[in-house]
Scaffold this motif. Structure first.
Motif, PDB file in Angstrom:
ATOM      1  N   ILE A 483       0.274  -1.104  -0.561  1.00 20.52           N
ATOM      2  CA  ILE A 483      -0.073   0.041   0.242  1.00 20.52           C
ATOM      3  C   ILE A 483       0.720   1.519   0.078  1.00 20.52           C
ATOM      4  CG2 ILE A 483      -1.874   1.403   1.215  1.00 20.52           C
ATOM      5  CD1 ILE A 483      -2.542  -1.556   3.177  1.00 20.52           C
ATOM      6  N   LEU A 484       2.250   1.537   0.385  1.00 17.26           N
ATOM      7  CA  LEU A 484       2.897   2.213   0.812  1.00 17.26           C
ATOM      8  C   LEU A 484       4.002   2.982  -0.054  1.00 17.26           C
ATOM      9  CD1 LEU A 484       4.224   1.808   4.764  1.00 17.26           C
ATOM     10  CD2 LEU A 484       2.765   3.451   3.614  1.00 17.26           C
ATOM     11  N   TRP A 485       4.174   1.520  -1.393  1.00 16.26           N
ATOM     12  CA  TRP A 485       4.224   1.768  -2.613  1.00 16.26           C
ATOM     13  C   TRP A 485       3.391   2.744  -3.380  1.00 16.26           C
ATOM     14  CZ3 TRP A 485       8.962   2.829  -4.223  1.00 16.26           C
ATOM     15  CH2 TRP A 485       9.956   1.576  -3.259  1.00 16.26           C
ATOM     16  N   HIS A 486       2.422   2.495  -3.267  1.00 14.74           N
ATOM     17  CA  HIS A 486       1.229   3.050  -4.412  1.00 14.74           C
ATOM     18  C   HIS A 486       1.655   4.818  -4.278  1.00 14.74           C
ATOM     19  CE1 HIS A 486      -1.092  -0.569  -4.045  1.00 14.74           C
ATOM     20  NE2 HIS A 486      -1.605  -0.362  -4.428  1.00 14.74           N
ATOM     21  N   GLY A 487       1.441   5.199  -5.324  1.00 10.87           N
ATOM     22  CA  GLY A 487       2.083   6.630  -5.653  1.00 10.87           C
ATOM     23  C   GLY A 487       0.533   7.173  -6.801  1.00 10.87           C
ATOM     24  N   GLY A 488       1.566   7.873  -7.290  1.00 12.37           N
ATOM     25  CA  GLY A 488       0.767   8.716  -8.555  1.00 12.37           C
ATOM     26  C   GLY A 488      -1.230   8.883  -8.633  1.00 12.37           C
ATOM     27  N   GLU A 489      -1.845   7.979  -9.124  1.00 15.82           N
ATOM     28  CA  GLU A 489      -3.359   8.213  -9.252  1.00 15.82           C
ATOM     29  C   GLU A 489      -3.397   7.919  -7.625  1.00 15.82           C
ATOM     30  OE1 GLU A 489      -5.747   6.820 -12.415  1.00 15.82           O
ATOM     31  OE2 GLU A 489      -3.971   7.626 -13.369  1.00 15.82           O
ATOM     32  N   ALA A 490      -3.118   6.626  -7.517  1.00 12.09           N
ATOM     33  CA  ALA A 490      -3.204   5.852  -6.008  1.00 12.09           C
ATOM     34  C   ALA A 490      -2.931   6.699  -4.670  1.00 12.09           C
ATOM     35  CB  ALA A 490      -3.064   4.985  -6.159  1.00 12.09           C
ATOM     36  N   GLU A 491      -1.778   7.876  -4.875  1.00  7.91           N
ATOM     37  CA  GLU A 491      -0.479   8.685  -3.922  1.00  7.91           C
ATOM     38  C   GLU A 491      -2.150   9.021  -2.687  1.00  7.91           C
ATOM     39  OE1 GLU A 491       2.285  11.448  -2.973  1.00  7.91           O
ATOM     40  OE2 GLU A 491       1.903  11.573  -4.864  1.00  7.91           O
ATOM     41  N   LYS A 492      -3.340   9.389  -3.678  1.00  6.88           N
ATOM     42  CA  LYS A 492      -4.231  10.382  -2.501  1.00  6.88           C
ATOM     43  C   LYS A 492      -4.633   8.764  -1.450  1.00  6.88           C
ATOM     44  CE  LYS A 492      -8.183  12.482  -1.705  1.00  6.88           C
ATOM     45  NZ  LYS A 492     -10.166  13.206  -2.213  1.00  6.88           N
ATOM     46  N   ALA A 493      -5.703   7.570  -1.520  1.00 10.75           N
ATOM     47  CA  ALA A 493      -5.181   6.664  -1.033  1.00 10.75           C
ATOM     48  C   ALA A 493      -4.183   6.260  -0.257  1.00 10.75           C
ATOM     49  CB  ALA A 493      -5.857   5.871  -1.809  1.00 10.75           C
ATOM     50  N   ARG A 494      -3.345   6.158  -0.663  1.00  5.72           N
ATOM     51  CA  ARG A 494      -1.533   5.809   0.212  1.00  5.72           C
ATOM     52  C   ARG A 494      -1.789   6.847   1.235  1.00  5.72           C
ATOM     53  NH1 ARG A 494       2.279   8.028   2.377  1.00  5.72           N
ATOM     54  NH2 ARG A 494       4.360   6.823   2.193  1.00  5.72           N
ATOM     55  N   ASN A 495      -1.491   7.563   1.258  1.00 10.14           N
ATOM     56  CA  ASN A 495      -1.678   9.192   1.591  1.00 10.14           C
ATOM     57  C   ASN A 495      -2.580   8.719   3.707  1.00 10.14           C
ATOM     58  OD1 ASN A 495       0.733   9.815   1.137  1.00 10.14           O
ATOM     59  ND2 ASN A 495      -0.121  11.232   0.457  1.00 10.14           N
ATOM     60  N   THR A 496      -4.220   8.925   2.454  1.00  9.52           N
ATOM     61  CA  THR A 496      -4.866   7.865   4.040  1.00  9.52           C
ATOM     62  C   THR A 496      -5.180   7.134   4.662  1.00  9.52           C
ATOM     63  OG1 THR A 496      -6.404   9.207   2.256  1.00  9.52           O
ATOM     64  CG2 THR A 496      -7.379   7.883   4.217  1.00  9.52           C
ATOM     65  N   PHE A 497      -3.941   6.356   4.252  1.00  6.94           N
ATOM     66  CA  PHE A 497      -3.839   5.201   4.986  1.00  6.94           C
ATOM     67  C   PHE A 497      -2.836   4.930   5.886  1.00  6.94           C
ATOM     68  CE2 PHE A 497      -1.194   1.649   5.413  1.00  6.94           C
ATOM     69  CZ  PHE A 497      -1.333   0.211   5.933  1.00  6.94           C
ATOM     70  N   ALA A 498      -1.929   5.930   5.361  1.00  2.50           N
ATOM     71  CA  ALA A 498      -1.286   6.780   6.301  1.00  2.50           C
ATOM     72  C   ALA A 498      -0.853   7.448   7.650  1.00  2.50           C
ATOM     73  CB  ALA A 498       0.398   6.896   5.465  1.00  2.50           C
ATOM     74  N   ASP A 499      -1.790   7.387   7.325  1.00  2.00           N
ATOM     75  CA  ASP A 499      -2.544   8.631   8.420  1.00  2.00           C
ATOM     76  C   ASP A 499      -3.763   8.837   9.275  1.00  2.00           C
ATOM     77  OD1 ASP A 499      -2.117  11.258   9.705  1.00  2.00           O
ATOM     78  OD2 ASP A 499      -4.093  12.101   8.818  1.00  2.00           O
ATOM     79  N   LEU A 500      -4.028   6.873   8.677  1.00  3.50           N
ATOM     80  CA  LEU A 500      -4.560   5.941   9.478  1.00  3.50           C
ATOM     81  C   LEU A 500      -4.724   5.925  11.342  1.00  3.50           C
ATOM     82  CD1 LEU A 500      -6.056   3.453   7.259  1.00  3.50           C
ATOM     83  CD2 LEU A 500      -7.742   5.606   8.304  1.00  3.50           C
ATOM     84  N   ASP A 501      -4.365   5.938  12.228  1.00  2.00           N
ATOM     85  CA  ASP A 501      -5.222   5.539  13.964  1.00  2.00           C
ATOM     86  C   ASP A 501      -4.139   3.747  13.209  1.00  2.00           C
ATOM     87  OD1 ASP A 501      -5.107   7.854  14.992  1.00  2.00           O
ATOM     88  OD2 ASP A 501      -6.776   7.643  15.012  1.00  2.00           O
ATOM     89  N   LYS A 502      -3.169   3.379  14.231  1.00  2.00           N
ATOM     90  CA  LYS A 502      -2.586   2.007  14.153  1.00  2.00           C
ATOM     91  C   LYS A 502      -4.103   1.002  14.123  1.00  2.00           C
ATOM     92  CE  LYS A 502       0.633  -1.214  15.415  1.00  2.00           C
ATOM     93  NZ  LYS A 502      -0.179  -2.237  15.200  1.00  2.00           N
ATOM     94  N   PRO A 503      -5.144   1.093  14.542  1.00  2.00           N
ATOM     95  CA  PRO A 503      -6.052   0.252  14.923  1.00  2.00           C
ATOM     96  C   PRO A 503      -7.470   0.248  13.660  1.00  2.00           C
ATOM     97  CG  PRO A 503      -6.358   1.752  16.360  1.00  2.00           C
ATOM     98  CD  PRO A 503      -4.798   1.831  15.786  1.00  2.00           C
ATOM     99  N   ASP A 504      -7.179   1.398  13.153  1.00  2.65           N
ATOM    100  CA  ASP A 504      -7.490   1.543  11.169  1.00  2.65           C
ATOM    101  C   ASP A 504      -6.952   0.447  10.594  1.00  2.65           C
ATOM    102  OD1 ASP A 504     -10.067   2.630  12.616  1.00  2.65           O
ATOM    103  OD2 ASP A 504      -9.286   4.038  12.467  1.00  2.65           O
ATOM    104  N   ARG A 505      -5.610   0.907  10.233  1.00  2.00           N
ATOM    105  CA  ARG A 505      -5.042   0.012   9.468  1.00  2.00           C
ATOM    106  C   ARG A 505      -5.019  -1.510   9.738  1.00  2.00           C
ATOM    107  NH1 ARG A 505      -0.740   4.720  11.272  1.00  2.00           N
ATOM    108  NH2 ARG A 505       0.457   2.652  12.380  1.00  2.00           N
ATOM    109  N   ASP A 506      -4.828  -1.492  10.393  1.00  2.00           N
ATOM    110  CA  ASP A 506      -4.903  -3.048  11.376  1.00  2.00           C
ATOM    111  C   ASP A 506      -6.269  -3.787  10.272  1.00  2.00           C
ATOM    112  OD1 ASP A 506      -2.249  -2.563  12.192  1.00  2.00           O
ATOM    113  OD2 ASP A 506      -2.818  -2.974  14.599  1.00  2.00           O
ATOM    114  N   ALA A 507      -7.031  -3.038  10.728  1.00  2.00           N
ATOM    115  CA  ALA A 507      -8.449  -2.891  10.289  1.00  2.00           C
ATOM    116  C   ALA A 507      -8.665  -3.522   8.819  1.00  2.00           C
ATOM    117  CB  ALA A 507      -9.089  -2.328  10.978  1.00  2.00           C
ATOM    118  N   LEU A 508      -7.916  -2.706   8.188  1.00  2.00           N
ATOM    119  CA  LEU A 508      -7.795  -2.400   6.861  1.00  2.00           C
ATOM    120  C   LEU A 508      -7.052  -3.602   6.338  1.00  2.00           C
ATOM    121  CD1 LEU A 508      -7.356   0.488   4.350  1.00  2.00           C
ATOM    122  CD2 LEU A 508      -6.410  -2.202   3.485  1.00  2.00           C
ATOM    123  N   ILE A 509      -5.665  -4.275   6.783  1.00  2.00           N
ATOM    124  CA  ILE A 509      -4.653  -4.714   6.098  1.00  2.00           C
ATOM    125  C   ILE A 509      -5.854  -6.730   6.683  1.00  2.00           C
ATOM    126  CG2 ILE A 509      -3.210  -6.570   6.876  1.00  2.00           C
ATOM    127  CD1 ILE A 509      -2.760  -3.996   5.210  1.00  2.00           C
TER     128      ILE A 509
END
Length: 515
Positions: A483-509
């Motif tokens: 997910i963290l390698w996503h850039g270009g058109e996917a950069e917004k979604a990547r940055n949203t993931f990086a800015d999530l609280d850890k419980p939300d990141r873990d839930a997505l995984i």
């Protein structure tokens, strides 16, 4: 066939491809001629399909039939290392037999010619693998060679250079060639060869580690690869040739992807980003090798192949060096500059046919590839998975990873017809940023564009393939890294993931691991 004859035939075929436009009497149809509406459904069924495939807004429970990722073709086999090798659950008994025959041929080990086993010779002369199964281990995902795994059977380099002449540019623009091969090494680096011939070279990969800090202070290390070739046996590569590393993708659900109506894929394309969301998915365009018509590309890392049969024939010729009726190249990827390769004997046996793998070999291997079933979801209705699903949707991931489609009613294989499927892909090309760029154009795809890969089965990668390497070159060691390698058109979604609280990141995984 003599070396001179083979070289002459190779030159003739390339010349025909490059000059076909000038000689053609009919104009090239525009990409816009691809179907924009489904013609397999009446108005009532079309409305039903549109309603069913609309992304959900209710994350309190699993959607109806959500656990059946491949519709009625979904396998409920025990989840183990062989779960990707099951046949579509709704095949007839006769079709099961064809699947098993295709499986045997998929596992068939080819040998060099001449051989006493004439039905199995013709390997190479230059090649990457001796069998389809060796590249697609247990029909799962490939990995980069490293550590104790130093063979590159499940990863290879595509080679291509930009067009230089008007004829070459015209051929690429007309989709008669996806790109131009290296003049010496061809379209793929072959790291193996038959006895008496030198392999072309060996893949070289080095990594540098880069630290990324997520919300809450968690640090993730990403590894950035650099690629090269050691031991080039036939002189240098062309200065403009690019190396595109590709791991072999998992094989499940291919026939269902083929059964998605073109109009449903094209409906998500927005090449000019008219809605202003920053996502501009583009359709890949290919030319049907039999009819000459322009069709939608949907298979391969850059969606360059229009059908499973085309992809299978290309793999036989390019990966193993075995000719088929659809790709009659008995010397595989040998070029005119590789005289010793062209001088090697082939496995063509006139009493068996004009190619090393005559009919029905290609038919059966194609059928096998079309009917590898998608496993049923695990825990789709659990609170943890539903929480991650909500995060996945709200983070914008579904903009490209479209959850579901209903396949066409008139699909050639009735097992794939009119099925609600959950691939989590739009099958379009997207600019993924400079970090993932390979610099290699393929068809309409630029050096920064990749097809959105389907996510079904991604949570079973460790179970089937005994690793967790992701993305086109396996650089990501975890789903978080991918997910963290996503850039270009996917950069917004990547940055949203990086800015999530850890419980939300873990839930997505957790959600991804349930797919």
């Amino acid at each position: 066939m003599t070396r001179t004859a083979v070289a002459g035939l190779t030159a003739l075929l390339l010349g025909m491809a490059l000059t076909a436009l000038a000689a053609a009497s009919e104009p090239v149809p525009p990409a816009g001629d691809l179907p924009s509406e489904r013609t397999d459904l009446d108005g009532k069924d079309l409305a039903r399909v549109r309603s069913v495939t609309k992304p959900t807004v209710n994350f309190t429970k699993a959607e109806r039939f959500e656990a059946m990722s491949g519709g009625a073709a979904t396998t409920r086999a025990t989840v183990n290392a062989d779960v990707f090798s099951q046949f579509s659950a709704n095949l007839t008994f006769a079709e099961e037999d064809d699947f098993k025959l295709g499986n045997a041929l998929f596992r068939k080990v080819w040998v060099s010619a001449p051989s006493s086993t004439q039905a199995s010779d013709g390997l190479g002369p230059l090649f990457n693998s001796r069998a389809c199964q060796n590249c697609h281990l247990k029909d799962g995902r490939g990995r980069p060679p490293e550590g104790a795994v130093n063979e590159a059977n499940t990863m290879f380099f595509r080679l291509a250079r930009p067009p230089r002449t008007d004829a070459e540019r015209e051929a690429v623009a007309a989709h008669r060639l996806p790109n131009l091969p290296d003049p010496v090494y061809g379209g793929q680096l072959q790291d193996l060869a038959v006895s008496g011939l030198k392999p072309e070279g060996k893949m070289r990969i080095t990594y540098t580690e880069e630290q990324v800090t997520l919300r809450g202070g968690e640090t993730v290390s990403l590894r950035r690869p650099a690629y090269g070739v050691d031991g080039l046996a036939y002189g240098p590569l062309d200065p403009e040739t690019t190396l595109s590393p590709r791991v072999t993708p998992q094989m499940i659900g291919l026939g269902l992807v083929q059964a998605i109506h073109e109009a449903d894929i094209l409906a998500n394309a927005d090449p000019d980003d008219r809605d202003g969301d920053g996502i501009s998915g583009r359709a890949q365009i290919a030319r049907d090798p039999k009819t000459g018509a322009l069709v939608l590309g949907r298979f391969g890392w850059k969606a360059q192949n229009p059908s499973i049969r085309v992809q299978t024939a290309d793999a036989f010729a390019g990966d193993i060096g075995i000719s088929t009726p659809d790709a009659p190249r008995p010397h595989g990827d040998c070029t005119e500059a590789q005289a010793d390769c062209l001088a090697m004997p082939t496995g063509v046996q006139p009493r068996l046919g004009d190619t090393e793998a005559p009919d029905p070999i290609l038919d059966l291997v194609t059928f096998y590839s079309e009917n590898l079933a998608v496993p049923a979801r695990r825990g789709a209705g659990t609170a943890a998975v539903l929480a991650g699903k909500k995060v996945f949707y709200e983070s914008g991931c579904v903009t490209c990873h479209r959850p579901k489609f209903v396949t066409r009613r008139d699909a050639a294989n009735t097992a794939h017809a009119f099925q609600l499927i959950w691939p989590y892909s739009d099958f379009l090309l997207h600019d993924m940023g400079e970090g993932l760029a390979d610099g290699q154009a393929v068809g309409v795809a630029t050096g920064r564009e990749w097809r959105t890969p389907p996510l079904w089965g991604i949570g079973l990668t460790k179970t089937v393939s005994n690793h967790t390497f992701f993305l086109h070159d396996g650089r990501a060691r975890t789903l978080t890294e991918a997910i963290l390698w996503h850039g270009g058109e996917a950069e917004k979604a990547r940055n949203t993931f990086a800015d999530l609280d850890k419980p939300d990141r873990d839930a997505l995984i957790t959600f991804l691991e349930s797919l």
